[in-house]
Design an enzyme around this catalytic site. Structure first.
Site, PDB file in Angstrom:
ATOM      1  N   ASP A  67      47.950 116.441  51.560  1.00  0.00           N
ATOM      2  CA  ASP A  67      49.381 116.291  51.625  1.00  0.00           C
ATOM      3  C   ASP A  67      50.250 116.909  52.720  1.00  0.00           C
ATOM      4  O   ASP A  67      49.815 117.878  53.315  1.00  0.00           O
ATOM      5  CB  ASP A  67      50.086 116.560  50.157  1.00  0.00           C
ATOM      6  N   ASP A 136      53.028 120.567  36.457  1.00  0.00           N
ATOM      7  CA  ASP A 136      53.261 119.321  35.789  1.00  0.00           C
ATOM      8  C   ASP A 136      52.110 118.402  35.949  1.00  0.00           C
ATOM      9  O   ASP A 136      52.206 117.168  35.758  1.00  0.00           O
ATOM     10  CB  ASP A 136      54.434 118.741  36.465  1.00  0.00           C
ATOM     11  N   HIS A 138      50.154 117.621  38.381  1.00  0.00           N
ATOM     12  CA  HIS A 138      49.812 116.839  39.688  1.00  0.00           C
ATOM     13  C   HIS A 138      48.736 117.276  40.660  1.00  0.00           C
ATOM     14  O   HIS A 138      48.380 118.335  40.480  1.00  0.00           O
ATOM     15  CB  HIS A 138      51.171 116.855  40.787  1.00  0.00           C
ATOM     16  N   GLU A 143      52.913 113.061  41.702  1.00  0.00           N
ATOM     17  CA  GLU A 143      53.632 113.503  40.428  1.00  0.00           C
ATOM     18  C   GLU A 143      53.754 112.779  39.262  1.00  0.00           C
ATOM     19  O   GLU A 143      52.860 111.533  39.416  1.00  0.00           O
ATOM     20  CB  GLU A 143      55.182 113.561  40.919  1.00  0.00           C
TER      21      GLU A 143
END
Ligand code: F6R
Length: 261
Positions: A67, A136, A138, A143
């Site tokens: 990413d 979270d 990811h 996400e």
């Protein structure tokens, strides 16, 4: 999915580095998938050490990063292309031209994402993907709510992820970009072997959901339950919420040495 509970980040780094070195011994022109962030740093330190000692060569390998933040200038120290050069690729014998990442400065974002997917496919796909996991859930920057079939695309970072990553931007939340380009969940799922590393109690809930929760876009890493070859390397703190921790420990201890990860 195999869960391996180890003492600390150093032990995790060594076992993950063993996987990379074993792959490069079998296949010197392997394609590596690289994560940034703090989780893989012990692995990258170990790989840099082994490369300096002549124990492994990346000379014929290729690498793709997961990413990239959107909009960070080329020379920004937290641009992931610069981070990965600093943490790994610049410390081993891997030519920078053989390392690619999504173009966070692209004017035509969909075209850049499609080109990145093509580049990975043209290289023959990723042999071994190193992953971290967000608090979270990811992976990459997929996400919660990400399509389980997603491919490389632009994503909006959650406030939680930006808060988590503010530590890389001198604690300044406003300095953390709001958007990123990320390999999608389906892109990551196409890697032949996934090695996910996680340490610390902050990751315990995400690790539990990844391995033991329902497969759900709410915890994107849970899609890895559908992958045939995933190794999850965690320390005791990150394993703190695993319901089957005892079973994972027994299984790993009883494993025949020839089996590897
Ligand atoms: C980074 C990435 C992210 C991180 C995750 C955990 O390339 O894809 O998924 O792996 O945010 O970050 P750390 O390791 O810093 O806790």
């Amino acid at each position: 999915m195999e869960i391996v509970i180890l003492d600390d980040a150093e032990a995790i780094g060594k076992l993950a580095a063993d996987q990379v070195c074993g792959l490069l011994a079998r296949k010197p022109d392997a394609v590596l998938g690289l994560a940034t962030g703090s989780s893989p740093l012990a692995t990258y330190d170990e790989l840099a050490r082994r490369c300096a000692a002549g124990e492994v060569s990346f000379g014929r390998a290729r690498a793709f990063t997961l990413d990239e933040y959107v909009g960070l200038p080329e020379d920004h120290p937290e641009r992931y292309r610069n981070v990965i050069d600093r943490e790994l690729t610049g410390r081993v014998d891997l030519d920078p031209s053989r390392v690619a990442g999504p173009d966070g400065l692209a004017e035509d974002v969909p075209a850049a994402c499609a080109a990145y997917e093509r580049a990975i496919a043209d290289a023959g796909g990723v042999d071994l993907q190193i992953l971290g996991i967000g608090t979270d859930g990811h992976i990459g920057f997929n996400e919660p709510g990400s399509s389980l079939a997603s491919r490389t695309r632009i994503q909006t970072l959650t406030r939680q992820t930006r808060l988590d990553n503010a530590r890389f931007f001198d604690g300044d939340l406003d300095a953390v970009p709001t958007h990123c380009l990320t390999q999608g969940l389906a892109t990551i799922m196409a890697a032949r072997h996934v090695v996910l590393v996680a340490t610390g109690s902050g990751k315990a809930q995400a690790v539990h959901q990844l391995a033991e929760g329902p497969v759900s876009a709410m915890w994107p890493a849970s899609v890895l339950q559908h992958h045939p070859h995933v190794s999850v390397l965690v320390d005791e703190a990150a394993a703190g919420r695993l319901q089957l921790a005892g079973y994972y420990r027994e299984t790993y201890l009883a494993k025949p040495a020839w089996q590897g990860l």
